[in-house]
Design a protein around this motif. Structure first.
Motif, PDB file in Angstrom:
ATOM      1  N   LEU A 247      13.476 -13.773  -2.173  1.00 44.47           N
ATOM      2  CA  LEU A 247      12.559 -12.643  -2.380  1.00 44.47           C
ATOM      3  C   LEU A 247      11.283 -13.100  -3.082  1.00 44.47           C
ATOM      4  O   LEU A 247      10.175 -12.679  -2.726  1.00 44.47           O
ATOM      5  CB  LEU A 247      13.256 -11.546  -3.186  1.00 44.47           C
ATOM      6  CG  LEU A 247      12.386 -10.336  -3.530  1.00 44.47           C
ATOM      7  CD1 LEU A 247      11.801  -9.709  -2.271  1.00 44.47           C
ATOM      8  CD2 LEU A 247      13.180  -9.299  -4.308  1.00 44.47           C
ATOM      9  N   ALA A 264       2.843  -0.309  -2.066  1.00 41.93           N
ATOM     10  CA  ALA A 264       3.516  -1.498  -2.598  1.00 41.93           C
ATOM     11  C   ALA A 264       5.022  -1.307  -2.707  1.00 41.93           C
ATOM     12  O   ALA A 264       5.797  -2.240  -2.455  1.00 41.93           O
ATOM     13  CB  ALA A 264       2.929  -1.864  -3.953  1.00 41.93           C
ATOM     14  N   GLN A 265       5.459  -0.093  -3.076  1.00 50.80           N
ATOM     15  CA  GLN A 265       6.897   0.113  -3.272  1.00 50.80           C
ATOM     16  C   GLN A 265       7.666  -0.057  -1.960  1.00 50.80           C
ATOM     17  O   GLN A 265       8.700  -0.738  -1.923  1.00 50.80           O
ATOM     18  CB  GLN A 265       7.156   1.505  -3.862  1.00 50.80           C
ATOM     19  CG  GLN A 265       8.618   1.747  -4.211  1.00 50.80           C
ATOM     20  CD  GLN A 265       9.086   0.856  -5.358  1.00 50.80           C
ATOM     21  OE1 GLN A 265       8.544   0.915  -6.446  1.00 50.80           O
ATOM     22  NE2 GLN A 265      10.086   0.013  -5.119  1.00 50.80           N
ATOM     23  N   LEU A 268       7.739  -3.746  -1.050  1.00 50.43           N
ATOM     24  CA  LEU A 268       8.666  -4.519  -1.890  1.00 50.43           C
ATOM     25  C   LEU A 268      10.114  -4.206  -1.520  1.00 50.43           C
ATOM     26  O   LEU A 268      10.957  -5.117  -1.435  1.00 50.43           O
ATOM     27  CB  LEU A 268       8.403  -4.201  -3.369  1.00 50.43           C
ATOM     28  CG  LEU A 268       9.244  -4.965  -4.387  1.00 50.43           C
ATOM     29  CD1 LEU A 268       8.965  -6.463  -4.310  1.00 50.43           C
ATOM     30  CD2 LEU A 268       8.963  -4.461  -5.803  1.00 50.43           C
ATOM     31  N   ASP A 269      10.426  -2.929  -1.272  1.00 50.02           N
ATOM     32  CA  ASP A 269      11.788  -2.556  -0.878  1.00 50.02           C
ATOM     33  C   ASP A 269      12.188  -3.260   0.423  1.00 50.02           C
ATOM     34  O   ASP A 269      13.318  -3.720   0.587  1.00 50.02           O
ATOM     35  CB  ASP A 269      11.899  -1.038  -0.694  1.00 50.02           C
ATOM     36  CG  ASP A 269      11.896  -0.297  -2.025  1.00 50.02           C
ATOM     37  OD1 ASP A 269      12.182  -0.921  -3.066  1.00 50.02           O
ATOM     38  OD2 ASP A 269      11.590   0.912  -2.026  1.00 50.02           O
ATOM     39  N   ALA A 272      12.964  -6.869  -0.254  1.00 48.38           N
ATOM     40  CA  ALA A 272      14.260  -7.016  -0.928  1.00 48.38           C
ATOM     41  C   ALA A 272      15.404  -6.834   0.070  1.00 48.38           C
ATOM     42  O   ALA A 272      16.397  -7.579   0.042  1.00 48.38           O
ATOM     43  CB  ALA A 272      14.370  -6.005  -2.064  1.00 48.38           C
TER      44      ALA A 272
ATOM     45  N   ARG B  12       6.230  -2.204  -9.904  1.00 48.71           N
ATOM     46  CA  ARG B  12       7.061  -1.706  -8.813  1.00 48.71           C
ATOM     47  C   ARG B  12       8.420  -2.372  -8.944  1.00 48.71           C
ATOM     48  O   ARG B  12       8.500  -3.575  -9.195  1.00 48.71           O
ATOM     49  CB  ARG B  12       6.439  -2.039  -7.447  1.00 48.71           C
ATOM     50  CG  ARG B  12       5.101  -1.346  -7.194  1.00 48.71           C
ATOM     51  CD  ARG B  12       5.254   0.177  -7.107  1.00 48.71           C
ATOM     52  NE  ARG B  12       3.978   0.846  -6.868  1.00 48.71           N
ATOM     53  CZ  ARG B  12       3.131   1.223  -7.820  1.00 48.71           C
ATOM     54  NH1 ARG B  12       3.417   0.999  -9.095  1.00 48.71           N
ATOM     55  NH2 ARG B  12       1.993   1.823  -7.521  1.00 48.71           N
ATOM     56  N   LEU B  13       9.480  -1.583  -8.783  1.00 48.08           N
ATOM     57  CA  LEU B  13      10.836  -2.063  -9.029  1.00 48.08           C
ATOM     58  C   LEU B  13      11.662  -1.967  -7.764  1.00 48.08           C
ATOM     59  O   LEU B  13      11.504  -1.035  -6.974  1.00 48.08           O
ATOM     60  CB  LEU B  13      11.516  -1.196 -10.099  1.00 48.08           C
ATOM     61  CG  LEU B  13      10.712  -0.816 -11.341  1.00 48.08           C
ATOM     62  CD1 LEU B  13      11.539   0.142 -12.188  1.00 48.08           C
ATOM     63  CD2 LEU B  13      10.353  -2.060 -12.129  1.00 48.08           C
ATOM     64  N   THR B  14      12.531  -2.931  -7.607  1.00 47.35           N
ATOM     65  CA  THR B  14      13.508  -2.819  -6.530  1.00 47.35           C
ATOM     66  C   THR B  14      14.778  -3.534  -6.972  1.00 47.35           C
ATOM     67  O   THR B  14      14.792  -4.215  -8.001  1.00 47.35           O
ATOM     68  CB  THR B  14      12.952  -3.379  -5.200  1.00 47.35           C
ATOM     69  OG1 THR B  14      13.774  -2.946  -4.124  1.00 47.35           O
ATOM     70  CG2 THR B  14      12.896  -4.903  -5.209  1.00 47.35           C
ATOM     71  N   ILE B  21      14.346  -6.389  -9.595  1.00 48.00           N
ATOM     72  CA  ILE B  21      13.198  -7.217  -9.264  1.00 48.00           C
ATOM     73  C   ILE B  21      11.963  -6.406  -9.635  1.00 48.00           C
ATOM     74  O   ILE B  21      11.822  -5.254  -9.212  1.00 48.00           O
ATOM     75  CB  ILE B  21      13.176  -7.564  -7.760  1.00 48.00           C
ATOM     76  CG1 ILE B  21      14.501  -8.229  -7.345  1.00 48.00           C
ATOM     77  CG2 ILE B  21      11.969  -8.417  -7.422  1.00 48.00           C
ATOM     78  CD1 ILE B  21      14.788  -9.553  -8.003  1.00 48.00           C
TER      79      ILE B  21
END
Lengths: 301, 91
Positions: A247, A264-265, A268-269, A272, B12-14, B21
């Protein structure tokens, strides 16, 4: 069927850009539009911090919410509003005088940003399917060996999508990578390794479609393997990487992930999910890759 | 009034394989955090006090309040030093 539509009052410009955009063979789930005007772009009063790519300056995020792409080689500007599926594009006569570069650099950037609105997120990656049916995403920077590897795999009869312009999208069975239809461009060193002579009349890096190299084109894959190549001095090696490291690399090679906060979210998801879906390998590329046999298949059985 | 904290708006979180992350959009810096750290950062989308974080952690994980407080305090200190978590100004 959705695709990339082109509007321009100048018929020859509409025809040229339309031919280029159609040639990419991309079919996003919603129709995206390039609304082109020929003229000089206005002076830039946007005070958001710029973000640079080669020959490009981009500004995005609050307070305007739009994204603006300026070509630095010739006057040209693309503006896409937040959530919009149409890009307003201003092309100067100077930009029109360099159609190939304008398309490969500036217009490609505008299309990449438009496709994000359709849930397609760019990653610098080649894509391929090996003879055993496994789908590979080969992600890395310019000069990491993606193009030469993609060309070699096509020469060995693999199905190959492209060498760099790939888009990740969510599907019912996981994350897919969609390749734009574009030639694999090779530097002189890559041409030599592949045993191909450079055309002295060619301007810049010569390009080959997979079929011209003996392979076949594949547009959409569901990656089973993610290869992260770097050029090495020794023999080719493949070292497994944990998903977290994969990642981390995918974020590095998805230059646009941090550009627009609102998108961006989801980007990024998607990265991942991809890192969790596919097995990752650090590929150290050596010249033994070009000897007879399929070294990649041996290293990643 | 006890101090409150919130996460930086550029985060931003995942989640991946049980880890968090974290991507900082402004700097393009990238962090990995534990599942508990991810839960704290998720909660800090809104300003929260340490007491509220401890309550969240004890409700979510099998951990006593003292241990949750120590763990959250240590994590918050590291996040504040990295600019990932900010002190929320008093109203």
């Amino acid at each position: 069927m959705a695709g990339i539509a082109v509007r321009c009052p100048r018929v020859e410009v509409a025809r040229w850009v339309g031919t280029w955009a159609g040639g990419l063979a991309l079919e996003p789930p919603v129709t995206l539009t390039l609304d082109i005007t020929v003229g000089a772009p206005p002076a830039d009063l946007d005070d958001r911090p710029p973000w640079h790519q080669p020959d490009l300056e981009l500004r995005a995020g609050p307070p305007h919410g739009d994204v603006r792409v300026r070509w630095l080689r010739q006057p040209a500007l693309g503006v896409i509003g937040a959530g919009a599926t149409t890009a307003r594009v201003l092309l100067s006569e100077g930009a029109l005088a360099e159609p190939d570069l304008c398309a490969r650099s500036f217009l490609t950037a505008v299309v990449v940003l438009l496709l994000r609105r359709a849930g397609w997120h760019h990653v610098h990656a080649a894509t391929a399917v090996d003879p055993g049916g496994r789908a590979w995403l080969i992600a890395g920077d310019t000069g990491a060996g993606k193009s030469t590897t993609a060309a070699l795999l096509a020469q060995r009869g693999w199905r190959v999508g492209g060498d760099d312009l790939s888009f990740l999208t969510s599907s019912g069975d996981g994350v897919h990578a969609v390749a734009a239809r574009a030639p694999i461009r090779l530097r002189p060193g890559g041409l030599r390794l592949l045993g191909r002579a450079a055309d002295p009349a060619a301007d810049g890096k010569p390009g080959f479609f997979p079929e011209e190299l003996g392979g076949a084109w594949v547009q959409r894959i569901r990656p089973d393997l993610i290869a992260l190549p770097i050029l090495g001095d020794g023999p080719t090696t493949a070292v497994p990487l944990p998903p977290r490291d994969v990642l981390s690399e995918l974020v590095r090679w998805s230059a646009w992930v941090a550009l627009e906060p609102d998108l961006a979210q989801s980007h990024l998801d998607l990265l991942a999910r991809l890192a969790g879906q596919a097995s990752g390998y650090r590929l150290m590329l050596g010249t033994d890759l070009f000897r007879p046999g399929d070294r990649l298949m041996e290293l990643v059985p | 009034m006890s101090p409150r904290f919130r996460r930086h708006a550029d985060l931003r979180l995942t989640e991946l394989a049980g880890e968090g992350i974290v991507l900082h959009l402004g700097s393009r810096r990238y962090f990995s955090v534990s599942g508990t750290g991810l839960a704290i950062l998720e909660a800090l989308i809104e300003p929260r006090s340490m007491d509220e974080l401890v309550e969240m952690l004890t409700a979510r994980y099998e951990v006593d309040a003292a241990r949750a407080r120590a763990s959250a305090g240590e994590f918050l200190e590291r996040c504040r030093a990295a600019g990932v978590v900010l002190d929320e100004p008093a109203a």
